[in-house]
Enzyme design. Structure first.
Site, PDB file in Angstrom:
ATOM      1  CB  SER A   1     -72.129 101.115 -50.160  1.00 31.71           C
ATOM      2  OG  SER A   1     -71.128 100.248 -50.080  1.00 31.71           O
TER       3      SER A   1
ATOM      4  CG  ASP B   1     -65.384 104.360 -47.911  1.00 29.02           C
ATOM      5  OD1 ASP B   1     -65.355 103.517 -47.130  1.00 29.02           O
ATOM      6  OD2 ASP B   1     -66.164 104.713 -49.048  1.00 29.02           O
TER       7      ASP B   1
ATOM      8  CG  HIS C   1     -68.476 102.528 -46.559  1.00 29.76           C
ATOM      9  ND1 HIS C   1     -68.109 102.818 -47.852  1.00 29.76           N
ATOM     10  CD2 HIS C   1     -69.516 101.531 -46.305  1.00 29.76           C
ATOM     11  CE1 HIS C   1     -68.979 102.092 -48.717  1.00 29.76           C
ATOM     12  NE2 HIS C   1     -69.687 101.518 -47.802  1.00 29.76           N
TER      13      HIS C   1
END
Length: 416
Positions: A232, A326, A360
């Site tokens: 991320s 995601d 994610h």
């Protein structure tokens, strides 16, 4: 009749290792329900269950017997672990103290749902985050606040810096597991930890350069370069480090964006402006969850956008690990833009591994999927995407790909 739950290996194992679960002492073809439960360090309860039927000899081996329903169905030997769900809605599964194991309680109950009857057998399975011989060293060097994990043996070892996302603090679980595979791994905090800033408003790469120099100068870390692993926002920091700093050998981006999102990236006299976002693009979906996948401002000029990290300057190869589902941002699209930018500048095409059904938070193997949780910046519950079975399989394969990538680019050169 008493049943015996057997585990192979019989003793504790590391979280990223599979365990073989079997039950003996059942009646031929007896229907049973297997139940797993775990409490995290904050007392939150996680549970999973599945219905099975013993074979003709009264045995049940999860490597051979498909689940007939419950938290999952089909042949899933590790389903009782990866399918664990929090009793408290939208609670993310995390390991905060890697020096202690998680204890998974396994129970065999008579019959199937809706109400399995008496407990026939039980066992407690310990899953650790430090392999025997792995050393944990807190790091307070200059401004750097981190923990270094060193593999067993004399060393020196290939080095990796591990950077997580926007959660703040210092989480060590991925770095500790990586050290068990032979890498000196630095779990790096960058805000909301000890005397570090309480908020993270902009990205100043000089702090991360200081962490890199610490690793390069450590006698147990083998040079001449260091690997980077980020997820991320942590992935975007790693891509920025690879693009501006020296002595980076290989970089892994897990669901990164390769853009300066809503923070300015600074290094010396260079400033990368943020892409920015529009909260009006947030969508409210089922149960009041927020879908933020479209929150970022549209990218008009593609791979040459001024907010894109100049990864054509990156040292060493790049591996993009991407979850196709995601919902934090469109990771696969961003990875393709990054590949286009590298190709446009005549650089080596990065390796992109894309997983259908993965969301994610791609974690180490067998971590329960986090479909939704509180977003630290928005202070709202948002969805992260993913389908549990596909996401779990992606985590197992991605871990193998990451280890192979680092073995190939951090370990092999020293043997030439």
């Amino acid at each position: 009749m008493a049943a015996t739950v057997t585990l192979e290996p019989a003793g504790p194992c590391c979280w990223d290792e599979p365990v073989r679960i079997a039950v003996r002492g059942l009646a031929p073809h007896q229907p049973v329900t297997l139940r797993a439960s775990l409490r995290d360090e904050k007392g939150a309860l996680f549970r999973a269950h599945a219905r099975y039927r013993a074979d003709g000899g009264g045995e049940l081996d999860l490597e051979r017997a498909p689940a007939l329903g419950g938290s999952f169905a089909g042949l899933e030997p590790m389903g009782l672990i990866w399918a664990l769900e929090p009793e408290k809605p939208f609670w993310r599964f995390l390991k905060r103290d890697v020096q202690t194991p998680f204890a998974v309680e396994l129970e065999v109950l008579e019959g199937h749902e809706p109400e399995p009857r008496r407990v026939l057998g039980r066992a407690v399975h310990e899953r650790h985050f430090l392999r025997p011989g792995v050393r944990r060293e807190p790091v307070r060097a200059g401004r750097v606040r981190a923990t270094l994990f060193l593999p067993p043996g004399l060393g020196p070892f290939p080095g990796v810096i591990d950077i997580l996302g926007v959660g703040g603090g210092l989480l060590e679980y991925r770095a500790s597991l990586l050290a068990g595979h032979g890498f000196a791994t630095l779990a790096l905090a960058y805000y909301e930890y000890e005397d570090l800033p309480k908020t993270f408003d902009n990205i100043f790469l000089d702090y991360f350069e200081e962490a890199l120099n610490y690793m390069l100068q450590h006698p147990q870390v083998k040079g001449p370069g260091i690997g980077l692993l980020g997820i991320s926002l942590g992935a975007d920091i790693c891509l920025s480090m690879a693009s501006f700093l020296k002595n980076i050998t290989a970089t892994v981006s897990i669901n990164g964006s390769a853009f300066s999102g809503n923070r300015v990236i600074y290094y010396n006299q260079t400033k990368i402006p943020p892409l920015g976002q529009d909260p009006r693009r947030i969508k409210v979906v089922f149960s009041g969850l927020l879908d933020i996948v479209d929150i970022r401002n549209d990218i008009i000029s593609g791979c040459e956008h001024p907010s894109m990290i100049p990864i054509e300057k990156a040292q060493g190869p790049i591996l993009f690990i991407v979850g196709q589902d995601d919902h934090n941002w469109r990771s696969e699209y961003y990875a393709q833009l990054a590949a286009e930018r590298l190709q446009t500048h005549g650089k080596e095409t990065p390796l992109i591994i894309s997983y259908p059904g993965a969301g994610h938070y791609l974690e180490p193997p067998y971590f329960p999927m986090c479909p939704a949780s509180m977003h630290r910046i928005l202070d709202k519950t948002v969805m992260w995407g993913g389908e549990p079975r596909a996401h779990s399989k992606a985590q197992v394969d991605a871990w193998k790909q990451i280890l192979s990538f680092f073995y190939r680019h951090l370990c092999m050169p020293s043997k030439l």
